[in-house]
Design an enzyme around this catalytic site. Sequence first.
Site, PDB file in Angstrom:
ATOM      1  N   ASP A  45     -40.814  -8.701  34.665  1.00 22.97           N
ATOM      2  CA  ASP A  45     -41.950  -9.611  35.089  1.00 22.97           C
ATOM      3  C   ASP A  45     -41.340 -10.857  36.142  1.00 22.97           C
ATOM      4  O   ASP A  45     -42.097 -11.335  36.973  1.00 22.97           O
ATOM      5  CB  ASP A  45     -42.588 -10.228  33.859  1.00 22.97           C
ATOM      6  CG  ASP A  45     -41.645 -10.729  32.825  1.00 22.97           C
ATOM      7  OD1 ASP A  45     -40.602 -10.885  33.248  1.00 22.97           O
ATOM      8  OD2 ASP A  45     -42.216 -11.148  31.953  1.00 22.97           O
TER       9      ASP A  45
ATOM     10  N   ASP B 115     -37.645  -5.004  29.742  1.00 20.85           N
ATOM     11  CA  ASP B 115     -37.434  -6.143  29.142  1.00 20.85           C
ATOM     12  C   ASP B 115     -38.306  -6.297  28.034  1.00 20.85           C
ATOM     13  O   ASP B 115     -39.129  -5.526  27.596  1.00 20.85           O
ATOM     14  CB  ASP B 115     -37.634  -7.327  30.247  1.00 20.85           C
ATOM     15  CG  ASP B 115     -39.191  -7.480  30.594  1.00 20.85           C
ATOM     16  OD1 ASP B 115     -39.884  -6.716  30.200  1.00 20.85           O
ATOM     17  OD2 ASP B 115     -39.574  -8.594  31.067  1.00 20.85           O
TER      18      ASP B 115
ATOM     19  N   ASP C 226     -35.781 -10.607  37.495  1.00 20.68           N
ATOM     20  CA  ASP C 226     -35.779  -8.963  37.218  1.00 20.68           C
ATOM     21  C   ASP C 226     -35.854  -8.283  38.786  1.00 20.68           C
ATOM     22  O   ASP C 226     -35.468  -6.956  38.715  1.00 20.68           O
ATOM     23  CB  ASP C 226     -37.124  -8.396  36.548  1.00 20.68           C
ATOM     24  CG  ASP C 226     -36.849  -9.079  35.000  1.00 20.68           C
ATOM     25  OD1 ASP C 226     -36.094  -9.452  34.723  1.00 20.68           O
ATOM     26  OD2 ASP C 226     -38.209  -9.625  34.564  1.00 20.68           O
TER      27      ASP C 226
HETATM   28  N1  ATP Z   1     -39.329 -22.650  30.037  1.00 23.01           N
HETATM   29  C1  ATP Z   1     -37.987 -22.549  29.446  1.00 23.01           C
HETATM   30  N2  ATP Z   1     -37.592 -23.706  29.249  1.00 23.01           N
HETATM   31  C2  ATP Z   1     -36.173 -23.683  28.505  1.00 23.01           C
HETATM   32  N3  ATP Z   1     -35.732 -22.427  28.186  1.00 23.01           N
HETATM   33  C3  ATP Z   1     -36.351 -21.298  28.274  1.00 23.01           C
HETATM   34  C4  ATP Z   1     -37.558 -21.307  29.064  1.00 23.01           C
HETATM   35  N4  ATP Z   1     -38.152 -20.115  28.973  1.00 23.01           N
HETATM   36  C5  ATP Z   1     -37.105 -19.368  28.503  1.00 23.01           C
HETATM   37  N5  ATP Z   1     -36.244 -20.054  28.058  1.00 23.01           N
HETATM   38  C6  ATP Z   1     -34.935 -19.681  27.333  1.00 23.01           C
HETATM   39  O1  ATP Z   1     -34.349 -18.533  27.977  1.00 23.01           O
HETATM   40  C7  ATP Z   1     -34.323 -17.314  27.542  1.00 23.01           C
HETATM   41  C8  ATP Z   1     -34.910 -16.192  28.357  1.00 23.01           C
HETATM   42  O2  ATP Z   1     -34.323 -16.055  29.470  1.00 23.01           O
HETATM   43  P1  ATP Z   1     -34.823 -15.213  30.625  1.00 23.01           P
HETATM   44  O3  ATP Z   1     -36.322 -15.700  31.204  1.00 23.01           O
HETATM   45  O4  ATP Z   1     -33.926 -14.847  31.423  1.00 23.01           O
HETATM   46  O5  ATP Z   1     -35.404 -13.970  29.960  1.00 23.01           O
HETATM   47  P2  ATP Z   1     -35.813 -12.637  30.249  1.00 23.01           P
HETATM   48  O6  ATP Z   1     -34.887 -11.789  30.970  1.00 23.01           O
HETATM   49  O7  ATP Z   1     -37.336 -12.976  31.076  1.00 23.01           O
HETATM   50  O8  ATP Z   1     -36.322 -12.184  28.831  1.00 23.01           O
HETATM   51  P3  ATP Z   1     -37.403 -11.339  28.529  1.00 23.01           P
HETATM   52  O9  ATP Z   1     -36.742  -9.966  28.376  1.00 23.01           O
HETATM   53  O10 ATP Z   1     -37.563 -11.679  27.322  1.00 23.01           O
HETATM   54  O11 ATP Z   1     -38.406 -11.230  29.454  1.00 23.01           O
HETATM   55  C9  ATP Z   1     -35.194 -17.777  26.218  1.00 23.01           C
HETATM   56  O12 ATP Z   1     -34.291 -16.951  25.229  1.00 23.01           O
HETATM   57  C10 ATP Z   1     -35.264 -18.940  26.179  1.00 23.01           C
HETATM   58  O13 ATP Z   1     -34.189 -19.419  25.388  1.00 23.01           O
HETATM   59 CA    CA Z   2     -38.674 -11.425  31.856  1.00 21.45          CA
END
Ligand code: ATP
Ligand code: CA
Length: 959
Positions: free
Chosen positions: A700, A396, A704
């Site tokens: 994390d 990720d 996931d």
């Molecule tokens: N606290 C939040 N409030 C609103 N939108 C959020 C918040 N945190 C993340 N996002 C949005 O959601 C997206 C990330 O989604 P997600 O958490 O599913 O990603 P992830 O798979 O954990 O990504 P990464 O690989 O970056 O860890 C971000 O690009 C952002 O636009």
């Molecule tokens: Ca993540």
Amino acid sequence: MDYLVVIFATHIDGYCSTGVSPSDYTVPSEVKAAGFDICADELGSIVEGHDVKKLRFHGGVSGIARKLCTSTNDGLPKDADALRRRQELFGINKFAESESRSFWVFVWEALHDMTLMILAVCAFVSLIVGIATEGWPKGAHDGLGIVASIMLVVFVTATSDYRQSLQFKDLDKEKKKISIQVTRNGFRQKMSIYDLLPGDIVHLAIGDQVPADGLFVSGFSVLIDESSLTGESEPVMVGSETPFLLSGTKVQDGSCKMLITTVGMRTQWGKLMATLSEGGDDETPLQVKLNGVATIIGKIGLFFAVITFAVLVQGLLVRKWKDGSHVDWNAEEAMEMLEYFAIAVTIVVVAVPEGLPLAVTLSLAFAMKKMMNDKALVRHLAACETMGSATTICSDKTGTLTTNHMTVVKSCICMSVHEVGNPSKFANLKSELHDSALKLLLQSIFNNTGGEVVMSKEGKREILGTPTEAAILEFGLSLGGEFQAEREAVKLVKLEPFNSTKKRMGAIVELPGEGGRMRAHSKGASEIVLASCEKVINAKGEIVALDDSSVKFLQATIDQFAGEALRTLCLAYKEVQGGFSPNDAIPESGYTCIGIVGIKDPVRPGVKESVAVCHAAGIAVRMVTGDNINTAKAIARECGILTSDGIAIEGPVFREKSQAELLELIPKIQVMARSSPLDKHTLVKHLRTTFDDVVAVTGDGTNDAPALHEADIGLAMGIAGTEVAKESADVIILDDNFSTIVTVAKWGRSVYINIQKFVQFQLTVNVVALVVNFSSACMTGSAPLTAVQLLWVNMIMDTLGALALATEPPNNELMKRAPVGRKGHFITNVMWRNILGQSFYQFLIIWKLQASGKLMFELEGPNSDLVLNTIIFNSFVFCQVFNEISSREMESINVFRGIMNNYVFVMVLGATVAFQIIIIELLGTFANTTHLTSHQWGASVLIGFIGMPIAAILKMVPV
Ligand SMILES: Nc1ncnc2c1ncn2[C@@H]1O[C@H](COP(=O)(O)OP(=O)(O)OP(=O)(O)O)[C@@H](O)[C@H]1O
Ligand SMILES: [Ca+2]
């Protein structure tokens, strides 16, 4: 400390009136004396029994808090004495651990080896017959020799098992180091879950594990996964009506504050933990495979042993038949029979490679310990060996490839783009913003958030929450906003916390005055939130319809921010007409766009290099992220993940592809953006099944977890990772760093290769020992290597060999070859070449010694057989000693590289030689050996040494 809990538990039981109807509940005097108004058992029965009636009787959650002398706002007071008293009365949050096994248990287990037991019986019979015929002590030598060897084997095996168990215990402790956010004395702080006491106020967020039993105080949309306790997979809603939270369950969605009521062994989880026995990892795939190999070899050994025995006995019988003495047996002949039997059993002992599983454990445990120093905590042993054959890493982005230190560096509020970052720029932005827009922005930032701004004990301002949240809060603070003031200005009616599937979060606030007007705020992935907007605030602070040109402008801004590797978020609001009840869903459309922020999250130093190492090692690296595709692409390019021939795809597009298209597409995917938890899972599944990849996944978040589970090796982040992610993972990366993942791969490969080296070494000894004893038994009617000698050889190749070869640290060369993958054979052609070539040499030389050794060494007289056999035994052992050195490398000729850094190897080798000298020169009576001249010693060592150039020449033979 555990005994304390138990003592007090029984102590209080005497007073506490559980089981009675709530109204006649009386507080035990002791509890009362300490100032509390409720006892531990009563609390336990309320929460565990989900007893709403009793809860109401005690005045609800606030009543319980009062009776527990705590405040739901400030938590427990600091007073150390009071905390101690509380702990004495209510217990601590630790679970009874199963008793650790003593050394003697391991000795006892080692003794349970079938072949060793048979040998022990042989020794016993030998002792009796020996002493009866030849008297003490002469007749006891053979028997004692075997007994001593058995004891040595048992002792060494038990010691090594015991040490392993201690190591696993340490690791178990490390695994259980969990901390959680707690409010005590008015301050938020991180605390170990073991320090929790009833009355503590704990802050739970999505992905956390509930650390003790307790009650819901406040929060929103809390869904609890109780499957660990009840096996029920349907999550349970927790809120003010059903406020019961049980330890061991997990927060699947939402966030809340909880009041701890029951801790440690009093909770159901505690009782559950006590019934589970600790440690004892399942066997790893390699161990299973090797056990199979060991069984086959054992059977071959048994076959040879039976034949050897038959041949030897037949020799004796024929001799006696010729003498005509076949009817009367004397004791000496009985002893001879017994010795034959012992030899047969020993052949089995030698043949059965007990050392194989041991070598795997040793090697894995060693790697595990070293990996811990390198910031990787291995939860499942099997993971390290699997990691060695990984062909793909799905990483990720946030936190693994990037630092996870986020700051807002650009913004586009009210349709105008600004760079922000230093005070003058903020002042600039602020001056341009219309008052009403600024007000809306700050209201959105500080209310529609999962984070919090608090004062630390030292009086410093502290921002809590995920890095994304923190960045936005920081942005709000820099614009002159105040967290507490904004929170108090409106009433938060509902909060839908962020989750990865929706990729947005929302809040409903009630505005002051004016008959409770409601407003919705939405914040999330910019394309998604923008798509739900109908209006926008323009530069003049007016609310205007979102026309095509504005949409184009905003989309271009998003792309521009994303192209600069910024994470973009869109903030929007909507006036809610016609009232809102907390049970309603937050609206999803009709919003007015306030603006877009661009958050910088720099790439970690060293990531590019680590990705390059992976590529060199034939491991494909793919980025799977929830972020915007352009952000993902920009970062992937920076890390060297995205190359010109690779594909970047968005989750929603990926989802729609047909099976056939996927087949073509998946190998080329280097970046998957805006992926949902399910997309991640699907990709991993395809890679594993359709493409036969060995897949490592990093993650994390709770989002996931499915992918981590599906992966061959799940790697969870130690710092940013949630408990749920960690629990689904096999390895925890303690520093959240991608480079550490490469280290894990390196160790995995080294484990695999070390075990291969050991197997090669052991098989060589096996083959030679079997063939030599068998062939000479057949041809000469006697076995050159006696039972005691074979036991010693067994020891050299099993336990000592495992120690010496299985703990070689990795070198960088390991990362320059292709991964083994799923289909690679464990015993490679290279290994067969080395084994067969080396065995052939050893067999030839021993055969030569047997045939014409007496001539070569000019041996004569009655002792000549004994001397020759001793020379054979000695040469055989030295062949193994030198072969052990040759086995350090399977392909490279230089086998000495780094040998001095591996002190275990040197020590084992030294000890083997030293003990060999002792056996021959001092313990001859027990080991059936005799003193050798320096000339004979030199010859044996030389014979062993020649094995090394031969091994080197063999390595030049191409396979
Ligand atoms: N606290 C939040 N409030 C609103 N939108 C959020 C918040 N945190 C993340 N996002 C949005 O959601 C997206 C990330 O989604 P997600 O958490 O599913 O990603 P992830 O798979 O954990 O990504 P990464 O690989 O970056 O860890 C971000 O690009 C952002 O636009
Ligand atoms: Ca993540």
